[in-house]
Design a protein around this motif. Structure first.
Motif, PDB file in Angstrom:
ATOM      1  N   ALA A  44       0.691  -1.225   0.079  1.00 37.36           N
ATOM      2  CA  ALA A  44      -0.403   0.128  -0.488  1.00 37.36           C
ATOM      3  C   ALA A  44       0.633   1.246   0.242  1.00 37.36           C
ATOM      4  O   ALA A  44       1.969   1.367   0.101  1.00 37.36           O
ATOM      5  N   ASP A  45       0.521   2.532  -0.383  1.00 37.29           N
ATOM      6  CA  ASP A  45       0.859   3.890   0.183  1.00 37.29           C
ATOM      7  C   ASP A  45       1.114   4.577   1.350  1.00 37.29           C
ATOM      8  O   ASP A  45       0.358   5.088   1.352  1.00 37.29           O
ATOM      9  N   LEU A  46       1.818   3.527   1.959  1.00 40.99           N
ATOM     10  CA  LEU A  46       2.378   3.795   3.253  1.00 40.99           C
ATOM     11  C   LEU A  46       3.648   4.360   3.207  1.00 40.99           C
ATOM     12  O   LEU A  46       4.206   3.049   3.032  1.00 40.99           O
ATOM     13  N   ASN A  47       3.742   4.711   4.623  1.00 39.81           N
ATOM     14  CA  ASN A  47       5.174   4.705   4.848  1.00 39.81           C
ATOM     15  C   ASN A  47       5.870   3.870   6.082  1.00 39.81           C
ATOM     16  O   ASN A  47       6.423   3.833   6.997  1.00 39.81           O
ATOM     17  N   VAL A  48       4.678   2.445   6.579  1.00 43.65           N
ATOM     18  CA  VAL A  48       4.684   1.921   7.457  1.00 43.65           C
ATOM     19  C   VAL A  48       5.147   0.469   7.116  1.00 43.65           C
ATOM     20  O   VAL A  48       4.019   0.361   5.582  1.00 43.65           O
ATOM     21  N   PRO A  49       6.193  -0.111   6.801  1.00 50.13           N
ATOM     22  CA  PRO A  49       6.661  -1.773   6.328  1.00 50.13           C
ATOM     23  C   PRO A  49       5.795  -1.905   6.580  1.00 50.13           C
ATOM     24  O   PRO A  49       5.313  -2.799   7.911  1.00 50.13           O
ATOM     25  N   LEU A  50       5.258  -3.194   5.954  1.00 47.48           N
ATOM     26  CA  LEU A  50       4.372  -4.672   6.132  1.00 47.48           C
ATOM     27  C   LEU A  50       5.360  -5.356   7.516  1.00 47.48           C
ATOM     28  O   LEU A  50       6.522  -5.904   7.619  1.00 47.48           O
ATOM     29  N   MET A  51       4.722  -5.713   8.543  1.00 49.31           N
ATOM     30  CA  MET A  51       4.720  -6.434   9.270  1.00 49.31           C
ATOM     31  C   MET A  51       3.528  -7.262  10.802  1.00 49.31           C
ATOM     32  O   MET A  51       3.389  -6.495  11.398  1.00 49.31           O
ATOM     33  N   THR A  52       4.244  -8.201  11.429  1.00 43.63           N
ATOM     34  CA  THR A  52       3.464  -9.199  11.615  1.00 43.63           C
ATOM     35  C   THR A  52       4.788 -10.211  12.857  1.00 43.63           C
ATOM     36  O   THR A  52       5.449 -10.589  12.520  1.00 43.63           O
ATOM     37  N   THR A  53       4.331 -10.951  13.462  1.00 38.28           N
ATOM     38  CA  THR A  53       4.895 -11.002  14.150  1.00 38.28           C
ATOM     39  C   THR A  53       4.351 -12.414  14.996  1.00 38.28           C
ATOM     40  O   THR A  53       5.266 -13.430  15.928  1.00 38.28           O
ATOM     41  N   ASP A  54       3.575 -12.940  13.966  1.00 36.02           N
ATOM     42  CA  ASP A  54       3.204 -14.350  14.156  1.00 36.02           C
ATOM     43  C   ASP A  54       2.256 -14.401  13.049  1.00 36.02           C
ATOM     44  O   ASP A  54       2.444 -14.150  11.734  1.00 36.02           O
ATOM     45  N   ALA A  55       1.500 -15.326  13.278  1.00 33.76           N
ATOM     46  CA  ALA A  55       0.549 -16.480  11.906  1.00 33.76           C
ATOM     47  C   ALA A  55      -0.345 -16.659  12.507  1.00 33.76           C
ATOM     48  O   ALA A  55      -0.843 -16.960  13.687  1.00 33.76           O
ATOM     49  N   ASP A  56      -1.906 -16.975  11.861  1.00 38.10           N
ATOM     50  CA  ASP A  56      -2.790 -17.355  12.185  1.00 38.10           C
ATOM     51  C   ASP A  56      -4.205 -17.466  11.856  1.00 38.10           C
ATOM     52  O   ASP A  56      -3.557 -17.585  10.377  1.00 38.10           O
ATOM     53  N   LEU A  57      -4.716 -18.562  11.856  1.00 39.83           N
ATOM     54  CA  LEU A  57      -4.753 -19.744  11.233  1.00 39.83           C
ATOM     55  C   LEU A  57      -6.159 -20.201  11.955  1.00 39.83           C
ATOM     56  O   LEU A  57      -6.365 -20.875  13.190  1.00 39.83           O
ATOM     57  N   ALA A  58      -7.476 -20.004  11.147  1.00 39.94           N
ATOM     58  CA  ALA A  58      -8.704 -20.348  11.930  1.00 39.94           C
ATOM     59  C   ALA A  58      -8.816 -21.983  11.200  1.00 39.94           C
ATOM     60  O   ALA A  58      -8.008 -22.401   9.907  1.00 39.94           O
ATOM     61  N   VAL A  59      -8.947 -22.893  12.213  1.00 39.74           N
ATOM     62  CA  VAL A  59      -9.453 -24.062  11.940  1.00 39.74           C
ATOM     63  C   VAL A  59     -10.971 -24.759  11.523  1.00 39.74           C
ATOM     64  O   VAL A  59     -12.053 -23.953  12.934  1.00 39.74           O
ATOM     65  N   ASN A  60     -11.309 -25.076  10.515  1.00 38.91           N
ATOM     66  CA  ASN A  60     -12.553 -25.120  10.546  1.00 38.91           C
ATOM     67  C   ASN A  60     -12.740 -27.014  10.466  1.00 38.91           C
ATOM     68  O   ASN A  60     -12.465 -27.875   9.740  1.00 38.91           O
ATOM     69  N   THR A  61     -13.734 -27.036  11.443  1.00 36.12           N
ATOM     70  CA  THR A  61     -13.712 -28.516  12.509  1.00 36.12           C
ATOM     71  C   THR A  61     -14.431 -29.574  12.002  1.00 36.12           C
ATOM     72  O   THR A  61     -14.940 -30.648  12.037  1.00 36.12           O
ATOM     73  N   HIS A  62     -15.470 -28.255  10.524  1.00 34.84           N
ATOM     74  CA  HIS A  62     -16.356 -29.211   9.702  1.00 34.84           C
ATOM     75  C   HIS A  62     -15.759 -29.892   9.431  1.00 34.84           C
ATOM     76  O   HIS A  62     -15.000 -29.806   8.437  1.00 34.84           O
TER      77      HIS A  62
END
Length: 276
Positions: A44-62
């Motif tokens: 995107a057009d932002l002065n903030v780099p992409l940054m995350t410190t984790d990974a999120d996964l939804a588990v579909n139990t069906h």
């Protein structure tokens, strides 16, 4: 801005480690959170780099398979359970969060935090409202490593932009409710991730996503809750969501009014579509 924060690169490596371990369950996993947001938004057009410190996964139990048992797979891949249900820590401290929506959690106890998805161990995944739309609003995407030498790829379901807006809004709403006793829980970055999606995705595409959510009562309820929060806290430049996003953008004066304008465009389009 195309720079990738080293934390984000590391988080992608750990995500691929987890996906390799969970290969037998991939069809029941949906990538949510910041890594899914960045898939749709780019830098995107932002002065903030992409940054995350984790990974999120939804588990579909069906139709989630009983074997191989998820907790054992994560441990064998070098992950250790954290202090909270569903929080799995890699050796480098990066986490993977496994989450289950309330109606699939196997318990109706209001105080329950861990999903009951036996025969998988009790603390495998935590209960997380707001991810209901992601279970039906997603597409299979090839996830790749972000660093030289990591040529791994994995085909994985990634939540759609409207589903991510819903999840982020409900997450922020929960933390608003906790702000009185836990002010540090309210994170500006969540609002900036919302802004990234609003900037990157055309309104008609978001409206189509929200319309898809109406096909399921659980997804529809979550999305209605999220849209109400956007109306209450994001429709003016002085609204909390707009201000949080502006703070996370390092004070960019354009962000708050742009956030509000994008929210108003979205709400107008959603309201128009629901009356036709």
């Amino acid at each position: 801005m195309n720079d990738l924060a080293p934390e984000y690169v590391s988080a992608r490596r750990v995500l691929l480690d987890a996906l390799t371990a969970l290969e037998g369950h991939l069809d029941n996993l949906v990538l949510v959170g910041a890594q899914a947001v960045y898939h749709h938004s780019g830098s995107a057009d932002l002065n903030v780099p992409l940054m995350t410190t984790d990974a999120d996964l939804a588990v579909n139990t069906h139709e989630l398979a009983d074997a191989p048992e998820i907790g054992g797979l994560m441990r064998a891949a070098g992950f250790n359970p954290g202090s909270n249900p569903g929080h799995w820590l890699a050796m480098n401290g990066v986490s993977v969060d496994l989450m289950v929506v309330p109606y699939q959690a196997g318990t109706t106890k209001a105080s329950a935090r861990a999903a009951r998805i036996a025969p998988h161990e009790k603390l495998t995944a935590r209960i997380a409202p707001g991810l209901e739309p992601a279970l039906l609003d997603n597409e299979i995407v090839t996830i790749a490593g972000l660093e030289p030498g990591d040529a791994r790829t994995c085909d994985l379901r990634v939540a759609g932009p409207a589903a991510l807006l819903t999840a982020k809004a409900i997450k922020i709403g929960e933390r608003l409710g906790q702000a009185g006793r836990q002010p540090d829980r309210l994170r500006e970055k969540d609002a900036l991730d919302v802004f990234r999606v609003l900037q990157a995705i055309e309104v008609p595409d978001l409206v189509r996503g929200f319309a898809k959510h109406r096909e399921d009562e659980h997804a529809a309820s979550a999305t209605n809750q999220a849209l109400s929060l956007f109306h209450e806290h994001g429709a003016t430049s002085q609204g909390l969501l707009a201000q949080l996003a502006a703070t996370a953008s390092q004070g960019d004066p354009v962000v708050a009014p742009s956030f509000a304008a994008l929210v108003n465009d979205l709400l107008t389009a959603v309201n128009s579509s629901s009356t036709t």
